[in-house]
Write a protein that holds these residues in place. Sequence first.
Motif, mmCIF file in Angstrom:
data_model
loop_
_atom_site.group_PDB
_atom_site.id
_atom_site.type_symbol
_atom_site.label_atom_id
_atom_site.label_comp_id
_atom_site.label_asym_id
_atom_site.label_seq_id
_atom_site.Cartn_x
_atom_site.Cartn_y
_atom_site.Cartn_z
ATOM 1 N N ARG A 124 18.082 -31.363 18.429
ATOM 2 C CA ARG A 124 17.143 -30.560 17.637
ATOM 3 C C ARG A 124 17.874 -29.697 16.615
ATOM 4 N NH1 ARG A 124 14.262 -30.001 22.049
ATOM 5 N NH2 ARG A 124 15.292 -28.110 22.743
ATOM 6 N N LYS B 20 17.805 -29.892 12.505
ATOM 7 C CA LYS B 20 17.469 -28.706 11.708
ATOM 8 C C LYS B 20 18.568 -28.431 10.672
ATOM 9 C CE LYS B 20 15.350 -25.137 13.578
ATOM 10 N NZ LYS B 20 15.107 -23.902 14.364
ATOM 11 N N GLN C 299 18.376 -31.016 7.867
ATOM 12 C CA GLN C 299 17.262 -30.732 6.957
ATOM 13 C C GLN C 299 17.582 -29.568 6.040
ATOM 14 O OE1 GLN C 299 13.953 -30.165 9.610
ATOM 15 N NE2 GLN C 299 13.426 -32.344 9.620
#
Length: 117
Positions: A97, A101, A104
């Motif tokens: 995760r 993140k 991105q």
Amino acid sequence: MSGPPPLALAGLWLAVITTAGNQCQCTGACGKSHAKDSGRCGREHGGYQQHHGCGTVRLLAAPAEPADLLLPPHHAAALPKQALAAWCPTCHDAALRLARKAAQAAAPAAPDALFDI
């Protein structure tokens, strides 16, 4: 070692888990300091997991570098044993995760095509 190895690439998985001493090798990539466990996740393969779903811990052999967790499965499967680490599912999912993140955030923002002329 408690519990059977995975069906695919059992030899590679066993080598990674044995090298890790049957313990998750996360040292904070999941976002936790693991301070209670001397800086390394204390979950062991076959051990009991008291939180996050309870039950028996089944370690995964996955890329050691968090950014490499984003590799397509066929690229990750081609990594050498030295590039893999033992991860408990909780640390693996959290590190994945965080890697997503970070990727991105590092990607340039796409222009809004609605207003392009």
